[in-house]
Design an enzyme around this catalytic site. Structure first.
Site, mmCIF file in Angstrom:
data_model
loop_
_atom_site.group_PDB
_atom_site.id
_atom_site.type_symbol
_atom_site.label_atom_id
_atom_site.label_comp_id
_atom_site.label_asym_id
_atom_site.label_seq_id
_atom_site.Cartn_x
_atom_site.Cartn_y
_atom_site.Cartn_z
ATOM 1 N N GLY A 1 0.855 -1.193 0.000
ATOM 2 C CA GLY A 1 0.000 0.000 0.000
ATOM 3 C C GLY A 1 0.885 1.234 0.000
ATOM 4 O O GLY A 1 1.665 1.452 0.936
ATOM 5 N N GLY B 1 -0.261 4.362 -0.214
ATOM 6 C CA GLY B 1 -1.111 5.524 0.076
ATOM 7 C C GLY B 1 -0.530 6.338 1.221
ATOM 8 O O GLY B 1 0.692 6.349 1.425
ATOM 9 N N GLY C 1 1.081 3.977 3.976
ATOM 10 C CA GLY C 1 2.200 3.222 3.433
ATOM 11 C C GLY C 1 3.375 4.107 3.067
ATOM 12 O O GLY C 1 4.523 3.822 3.423
ATOM 13 N N ASP D 1 1.993 -1.485 -4.568
ATOM 14 C CA ASP D 1 0.597 -1.049 -4.638
ATOM 15 C C ASP D 1 0.017 -1.586 -5.942
ATOM 16 O O ASP D 1 0.759 -1.957 -6.853
ATOM 17 C CB ASP D 1 0.543 0.484 -4.620
ATOM 18 C CG ASP D 1 -0.810 1.047 -4.190
ATOM 19 O OD1 ASP D 1 -0.900 1.594 -3.077
ATOM 20 O OD2 ASP D 1 -1.779 0.955 -4.979
ATOM 21 N N ASN E 1 -11.994 -4.301 2.819
ATOM 22 C CA ASN E 1 -10.585 -4.462 3.171
ATOM 23 C C ASN E 1 -10.176 -5.918 3.349
ATOM 24 O O ASN E 1 -9.010 -6.268 3.153
ATOM 25 C CB ASN E 1 -10.254 -3.624 4.410
ATOM 26 C CG ASN E 1 -10.047 -2.167 4.034
ATOM 27 O OD1 ASN E 1 -10.042 -1.823 2.844
ATOM 28 N ND2 ASN E 1 -9.876 -1.302 5.003
ATOM 29 N N ASN F 1 -7.432 -1.451 8.542
ATOM 30 C CA ASN F 1 -8.602 -1.549 9.424
ATOM 31 C C ASN F 1 -9.754 -2.304 8.760
ATOM 32 O O ASN F 1 -9.834 -2.316 7.533
ATOM 33 C CB ASN F 1 -9.076 -0.136 9.783
ATOM 34 C CG ASN F 1 -8.300 0.412 10.953
ATOM 35 O OD1 ASN F 1 -8.117 -0.278 11.956
ATOM 36 N ND2 ASN F 1 -7.837 1.649 10.836
ATOM 37 N N ARG G 1 -1.957 8.284 21.444
ATOM 38 C CA ARG G 1 -2.999 9.319 21.572
ATOM 39 C C ARG G 1 -3.301 9.557 23.052
ATOM 40 O O ARG G 1 -3.376 10.702 23.502
ATOM 41 C CB ARG G 1 -4.258 8.873 20.816
ATOM 42 C CG ARG G 1 -4.049 8.905 19.306
ATOM 43 C CD ARG G 1 -5.267 8.438 18.537
ATOM 44 N NE ARG G 1 -5.068 8.667 17.104
ATOM 45 C CZ ARG G 1 -5.532 7.885 16.147
ATOM 46 N NH1 ARG G 1 -6.250 6.807 16.444
ATOM 47 N NH2 ARG G 1 -5.307 8.169 14.881
ATOM 48 N N HIS H 1 -9.197 -2.387 18.383
ATOM 49 C CA HIS H 1 -8.941 -1.016 17.909
ATOM 50 C C HIS H 1 -10.271 -0.439 17.442
ATOM 51 O O HIS H 1 -10.560 -0.384 16.263
ATOM 52 C CB HIS H 1 -7.940 -1.096 16.761
ATOM 53 C CG HIS H 1 -7.519 0.235 16.227
ATOM 54 N ND1 HIS H 1 -7.077 1.257 17.018
ATOM 55 C CD2 HIS H 1 -7.455 0.690 14.960
ATOM 56 C CE1 HIS H 1 -6.766 2.291 16.248
ATOM 57 N NE2 HIS H 1 -6.986 1.968 14.994
HETATM 58 N N1 APR Z 1 -2.817 -4.364 -3.160
HETATM 59 C C1 APR Z 1 -1.972 -3.327 -2.933
HETATM 60 N N2 APR Z 1 -2.391 -2.095 -2.686
HETATM 61 C C2 APR Z 1 -3.714 -1.873 -2.664
HETATM 62 C C3 APR Z 1 -4.653 -2.886 -2.885
HETATM 63 C C4 APR Z 1 -4.161 -4.186 -3.148
HETATM 64 N N3 APR Z 1 -4.956 -5.216 -3.364
HETATM 65 N N4 APR Z 1 -5.889 -2.334 -2.789
HETATM 66 C C5 APR Z 1 -5.739 -1.045 -2.512
HETATM 67 N N5 APR Z 1 -4.429 -0.751 -2.435
HETATM 68 C C6 APR Z 1 -3.788 0.538 -2.163
HETATM 69 C C7 APR Z 1 -4.482 1.715 -2.833
HETATM 70 O O1 APR Z 1 -4.174 1.767 -4.216
HETATM 71 C C8 APR Z 1 -3.918 2.876 -2.058
HETATM 72 O O2 APR Z 1 -2.742 3.416 -2.661
HETATM 73 O O3 APR Z 1 -3.832 0.864 -0.790
HETATM 74 C C9 APR Z 1 -3.542 2.276 -0.696
HETATM 75 C C10 APR Z 1 -4.339 2.860 0.455
HETATM 76 O O4 APR Z 1 -3.928 4.179 0.612
HETATM 77 P P1 APR Z 1 -4.901 5.329 1.121
HETATM 78 O O5 APR Z 1 -6.165 5.284 0.339
HETATM 79 O O6 APR Z 1 -4.116 6.583 1.170
HETATM 80 O O7 APR Z 1 -5.288 4.851 2.612
HETATM 81 P P2 APR Z 1 -4.414 5.060 3.946
HETATM 82 O O8 APR Z 1 -4.772 6.322 4.588
HETATM 83 O O9 APR Z 1 -2.986 4.786 3.624
HETATM 84 O O10 APR Z 1 -5.002 3.892 4.867
HETATM 85 C C11 APR Z 1 -4.759 2.534 4.564
HETATM 86 O O11 APR Z 1 -4.536 1.904 6.872
HETATM 87 O O12 APR Z 1 -4.907 3.028 8.869
HETATM 88 C C12 APR Z 1 -5.439 2.147 7.932
HETATM 89 O O13 APR Z 1 -7.826 2.569 8.066
HETATM 90 C C13 APR Z 1 -6.680 2.696 7.264
HETATM 91 O O14 APR Z 1 -7.348 0.614 6.303
HETATM 92 C C14 APR Z 1 -6.739 1.874 6.025
HETATM 93 C C15 APR Z 1 -5.267 1.639 5.678
#
Ligand code: APR
Length: 308
Positions: A9, A11, A14, A33, A95, A120, A151, A175
């Protein structure tokens, strides 16, 4: 030999995790990703920060699990973040699909890795990762307690106007809204917090801690927290890589501890080179035990929905 961490991930959570890992030079980082270009771009951008920040670790973004081969630790952050009005539980099914797909692949390419799950709803996703990977229970760890406790510590330090480093304590349970901060085991420079803060103030802090994720979501509006979550995940990686035997609250697979069986729930554990090296069992009052059971029941319900 340099160690290797894969962050699944790229995002907010990550990429910030990869950034912190590189800054601390904990090992080479692979950022993976499903989006094409995003992990490559962020990885390259982080690599190019090396000459300025003074690190030599390699950072690589990819869409190919072959690049993640033989990682020592995998931090699982892929998934959808919470949007305003959404509970962590709404995220469950979406998720679960993400975690299942990604963990299947990453556990094959890195069969000896330690998995740190951040996606999550945390406890259920850790349990999904445990079942899908087939890894031993000491090598699958959920990141939640370190964040929730950070926190809690922040709010206590703020209320007393003292250093956050003086505040020690932990948050038990899942959590979510049912998490269990334990003031009886919370100290400020060794002084029980109950001697320093009146009950109404502590109760307000406990409530704010349990809603800590939602507080950030309400402010950001387009996503959920990532600075503190990534800091928490990196503290766990550091404890493992440096074999610190650090006691941290983490989601662990319980088999009878605290009267809970067959479920991931947040408890204090000892983190070292082998992952979870010990689950620390502490005495709870009947009220604390009841609150923990309620929290575990909430996790059990989610786990039941996805059947893991
Ligand atoms: N394989 C790899 N990456 C994936 C997949 C997958 N199958 N599905 C989604 N992603 C990637 C998305 O492309 C995105 O870049 O996961 C990333 C998620 O990033 P954000 O949308 O920015 O989410 P983020 O804030 O990083 O949160 C991710 O962490 O804290 C927890 O609740 C939060 O479950 C969430 C996770």
């Amino acid at each position: 030999m340099r160690r290797k961490v894969t962050v699944v991930g790229a995002g907010n959570v990550g990429a910030t995790t990869a950034h912190r890992l590189a800054d601390k030079q904990l090992g080479d980082v692979v950022l993976i990703d499903i989006l094409e270009g995003v992990p490559q771009g962020k990885g390259l951008d982080l690599l190019e920060s090396g000459p300025i920040e003074g690190y030599d670790v390699r950072v690589k973004g990819t869409n190919d699990y072959a690049d993640t081969a033989n990682s020592d630790v995998v931090v699982m952050t892929a998934g959808f973040p919470r949007k305003p009005g959404m509970s962590r539980d709404d995220l469950l099914k979406a998720n679960y699909d993400v975690v299942k797909t990604a963990i299947e692949k990453v556990s094959q390419s890195s069969p000896e890795a330690i998995l740190i799950v951040v996606t999550n709803p945390l406890d259920a996703m850790a349990q999904a990762a445990y079942r899908v990977s087939g890894f031993s229970k000491n090598r699958v760890i959920g990141m939640a307690g370190v964040l929730d406790t950070a926190r809690y510590r922040t709010f206590i330090a703020e209320a007393l106007d003292v250093s956050v480093q003086n505040v020690q304590g932990f948050v038990l349970g899942g959590h979510g809204d049912t998490m269990v901060p334990v003031p009886r085991y919370t100290t400020v420079a060794g002084i029980p917090v109950t001697e320093l803060l009146p009950k109404d103030k502590l109760d307000a802090i406990i409530k704010r801690t349990a809603g800590g994720g939602a507080e950030i979501v309400a402010l950001l509006k387009t996503g959920s927290a990532y600075y503190a979550p990534s800091a928490a995940a990196v503290e766990m990686v550091e404890a493992i890589f440096n074999d610190r035997k650090k006691i941290l609250p983490c989601a662990a697979y319980l088999e009878g501890e605290y009267g809970i069986s067959g479920l991931f729930v947040g408890v204090p554990v000892k983190l070292g080179a082998r992952g979870i090296e010990q689950i620390i069992e502490i005495k709870l009052t009947p009220e604390e035990q009841t609150a923990l059971k309620k929290s575990a029941d909430a996790v059990k319900e989610l786990v039941g929905v996805i059947g893991v």
